[in-house]
Design a protein around this motif. Structure first.
Motif, short mmCIF file in Angstrom:
data_model
loop_
_atom_site.label_atom_id
_atom_site.label_comp_id
_atom_site.label_asym_id
_atom_site.label_seq_id
_atom_site.Cartn_x
_atom_site.Cartn_y
_atom_site.Cartn_z
N ASN A 126 -11.43 -4.74 -30.84
CA ASN A 126 -11.75 -6.15 -31.09
C ASN A 126 -12.93 -6.52 -30.22
OD1 ASN A 126 -11.70 -9.03 -30.92
ND2 ASN A 126 -9.48 -9.08 -31.16
N LYS A 127 -14.01 -6.97 -30.84
CA LYS A 127 -15.23 -7.24 -30.05
C LYS A 127 -15.36 -8.71 -29.70
CE LYS A 127 -16.51 -3.05 -29.74
NZ LYS A 127 -15.93 -2.42 -28.56
N ASP A 128 -14.43 -9.55 -30.10
CA ASP A 128 -14.64 -10.99 -29.95
C ASP A 128 -13.36 -11.69 -29.49
OD1 ASP A 128 -15.90 -13.43 -29.99
OD2 ASP A 128 -15.56 -13.75 -32.13
N PHE A 129 -13.01 -11.48 -28.24
CA PHE A 129 -11.85 -12.19 -27.69
C PHE A 129 -12.11 -12.53 -26.23
CE2 PHE A 129 -11.14 -7.87 -26.46
CZ PHE A 129 -10.46 -7.93 -25.25
N ARG A 130 -11.46 -13.57 -25.75
CA ARG A 130 -11.53 -13.96 -24.35
C ARG A 130 -10.21 -13.60 -23.68
NH1 ARG A 130 -14.43 -18.53 -22.63
NH2 ARG A 130 -13.08 -18.44 -20.79
N THR A 131 -10.26 -13.19 -22.44
CA THR A 131 -9.04 -12.85 -21.72
C THR A 131 -8.73 -13.92 -20.67
OG1 THR A 131 -9.54 -10.50 -21.96
CG2 THR A 131 -7.90 -11.09 -20.30
N PHE A 132 -7.47 -14.30 -20.58
CA PHE A 132 -7.01 -15.21 -19.54
C PHE A 132 -5.83 -14.57 -18.83
CE2 PHE A 132 -9.07 -17.75 -22.73
CZ PHE A 132 -9.82 -18.68 -22.01
N GLN A 133 -5.86 -14.55 -17.51
CA GLN A 133 -4.71 -14.08 -16.75
C GLN A 133 -3.94 -15.31 -16.29
OE1 GLN A 133 -5.22 -10.73 -14.11
NE2 GLN A 133 -7.31 -10.40 -14.87
N ILE A 134 -2.69 -15.36 -16.69
CA ILE A 134 -1.92 -16.60 -16.58
C ILE A 134 -0.57 -16.38 -15.91
CG2 ILE A 134 -0.63 -18.26 -18.02
CD1 ILE A 134 -3.01 -18.37 -19.88
N SER A 135 -0.24 -17.29 -15.03
CA SER A 135 1.14 -17.42 -14.55
C SER A 135 1.57 -18.86 -14.75
CB SER A 135 1.25 -17.05 -13.07
OG SER A 135 2.52 -17.48 -12.58
N ALA A 136 2.47 -19.07 -15.67
CA ALA A 136 2.97 -20.44 -15.88
C ALA A 136 3.73 -20.89 -14.65
CB ALA A 136 3.86 -20.49 -17.11
N ARG A 137 4.26 -19.93 -13.88
CA ARG A 137 5.05 -20.27 -12.69
C ARG A 137 4.17 -20.82 -11.57
NH1 ARG A 137 9.13 -15.59 -10.51
NH2 ARG A 137 10.51 -16.16 -12.22
N THR A 138 3.01 -20.18 -11.34
CA THR A 138 2.13 -20.65 -10.26
C THR A 138 1.03 -21.57 -10.78
OG1 THR A 138 0.51 -18.85 -10.50
CG2 THR A 138 2.44 -18.42 -9.10
N GLY A 139 0.83 -21.57 -12.08
CA GLY A 139 -0.24 -22.38 -12.67
C GLY A 139 -1.54 -21.61 -12.85
N GLU A 140 -1.60 -20.37 -12.35
CA GLU A 140 -2.85 -19.60 -12.47
C GLU A 140 -3.29 -19.50 -13.93
OE1 GLU A 140 -2.53 -15.41 -11.59
OE2 GLU A 140 -4.65 -15.06 -12.07
N GLY A 141 -4.54 -19.86 -14.17
CA GLY A 141 -5.13 -19.65 -15.49
C GLY A 141 -4.79 -20.69 -16.54
N VAL A 142 -3.84 -21.57 -16.25
CA VAL A 142 -3.40 -22.53 -17.28
C VAL A 142 -4.51 -23.53 -17.58
CG1 VAL A 142 -1.71 -24.29 -17.88
CG2 VAL A 142 -0.96 -22.24 -16.67
N ASP A 143 -5.12 -24.08 -16.54
CA ASP A 143 -6.20 -25.03 -16.76
C ASP A 143 -7.36 -24.39 -17.52
OD1 ASP A 143 -4.94 -27.17 -15.64
OD2 ASP A 143 -6.09 -27.18 -13.77
N ALA A 144 -7.69 -23.18 -17.14
CA ALA A 144 -8.81 -22.50 -17.81
C ALA A 144 -8.53 -22.32 -19.29
CB ALA A 144 -9.06 -21.13 -17.15
N PHE A 145 -7.29 -22.01 -19.62
CA PHE A 145 -6.95 -21.84 -21.04
C PHE A 145 -6.97 -23.20 -21.76
CE2 PHE A 145 -3.57 -21.20 -24.39
CZ PHE A 145 -4.39 -20.45 -25.24
N CYS A 146 -6.48 -24.23 -21.12
CA CYS A 146 -6.53 -25.57 -21.72
C CYS A 146 -7.99 -25.99 -21.95
CB CYS A 146 -5.84 -26.60 -20.82
SG CYS A 146 -4.04 -26.43 -20.73
N ASP A 147 -8.85 -25.76 -20.95
CA ASP A 147 -10.27 -26.11 -21.08
C ASP A 147 -10.90 -25.37 -22.27
OD1 ASP A 147 -10.18 -27.77 -18.88
OD2 ASP A 147 -10.97 -26.26 -17.48
N PHE A 148 -10.54 -24.11 -22.39
CA PHE A 148 -11.06 -23.28 -23.49
C PHE A 148 -10.69 -23.89 -24.84
CE2 PHE A 148 -9.76 -19.67 -26.34
CZ PHE A 148 -11.01 -19.11 -26.57
N LEU A 149 -9.43 -24.32 -24.97
CA LEU A 149 -8.98 -24.88 -26.25
C LEU A 149 -9.63 -26.24 -26.51
CD1 LEU A 149 -5.16 -23.99 -26.11
CD2 LEU A 149 -6.97 -22.80 -27.37
#
Lengths: 226, 226
Positions: free
Chosen positions: B194-217
């Motif tokens: 797949n040549k067209d995807f973004r990766t997010f590393q997320i922990s819903a427990r600590t909050g890591e990556g959640v804001d970045a994913f929300c911003d992306f959407l």
């Protein structure tokens, strides 16, 4: 139910396919009886630890077991089991979301198993907690793995499989300190669906429960020939 | 391929069903455009953390999101999302292993969503890494979650979904100290498909990556109306 799924409309179409599967499963059952092997159909989500458990079981009973592994693609899992000295055959389903009786019949033929070759034959299904529940392979018992990281709410969400199992393997118990998983809840919910299953708490990493599960399977096999 | 599955024999039978699904997906697409919502189809194994992620996203954007949740049985997940103040509708598929476009159309109607009600509509599919990949719902993007406990070998084992996603969410990253999961391997294997995807590393427990994913959407949603 207010929400209908187009899958509902496929029931009539699929019926003959299911019956054909059941006929082949019956033939597998005869073959397994001739081999003297106790056969389990191992079902779980992807990553619940099926292959790792098989590797741990091999430490105890490599010479008494054989394995058929199903995956959509890749031959990694059979290789991982073979590294432990276990006879293993890989089925690549090419996209199909479950194993069926015909695929298992072909695999058994390709392995050329003979009576006495193994006491326990494990069929490791495709990682999928839904579709494999509907396809009989001719196995003696369905076994489901539920790993701690998946959460203790999964039994009632996937009742088609948990209502049909003879053994519930709660896996990755070494992760318990890092998880909020209520083992009693999972077992109680399974008991609400199913009156005849045994529970094993297993960590392939520490070895917890592996011997007990092997003993259970070997006793089942002894029962076949008693 | 030497092993054939009876599922292969269903291809011709299913073809008209798939086309009907695609027609309804097209109608959904028109409806989503009228609503001004960016729609994602969230797919993963059972227990990869879809609902927990939605709860974490609600901390950031409860008023800007709406959720349609699919499960075989139980209404727990919609309740869990609603507790966070998010509008949510539960589909119980009654055994079907995936959502289809018709179920999503009915759910959207039952929710009576109006233009401006939400910027992001998340369809949380049935926990299944195989079948949901084949059914278009009219979404803008498929998003897959892969949790650390599932293992870093799952991308190539389930290529049908990982080849179609626009975002790869590597979840439960707070468990990294207890896991042997090579993030670079998972990403590299996804890039091979797949040549067209973004990766997010997320922990819903600590909050890591959640804001970045929300911003992306939210940025994707802004792009719709630009």
């Amino acid at each position: 139910m207010s929400d209908q799924n187009t899958a509902d409309r496929k029931v009539d179409i699929r019926q003959p396919v299911m019956s054909a599967n059941d006929r082949i499963a019956e033939a597998n059952r005869d073959r397994f009886a001739a081999l003297g092997a106790y056969v389990i159909n191992m079902i779980s989500s992807p990553g619940a630890g099926k292959t790792t458990l098989l590797q741990a079981m091999a430490e105890r009973m490599a010479d008494e077991m054989a394995v058929i592994v199903g995956d959509l693609q890749t031959r990694r899992d059979a290789e991982r089991v073979r590294e432990k000295g276990v006879r293993a055959h890989q089925i690549e389903t090419g996209g199909a979301c479950h194993l069926d009786a015909r695929a298992v019949m072909k695999a058994t033929g390709a392995m050329d198993l003979q009576p006495g070759d193994c006491k326990v034959l494990v069929v490791e299904n495709v990682g999928n907690l839904v579709c494999p529940a509907s396809f009989e392979l001719g196995e003696h018992m369905k076994v489901a793995l539920l790993s701690l990281p998946e959460g203790d709410d999964k039994v009632l969400k996937y009742p088609s499989i948990f209502s049909r199992i003879g053994a519930l393997l709660i896996t990755k118990t070494d992760l318990a300190p890092h998880m909020d998983f209520d083992v009693d809840r999972a077992i109680a919910e399974c008991e609400s669906l199913n009156k005849d299953f045994r529970t094993f708490q297993i960590s392939a990493r520490t070895g917890e429960g592996v011997d007990a599960f092997c003993d259970f399977l070997l006793a089942k096999q002894s029962g076949l020939t008693a």
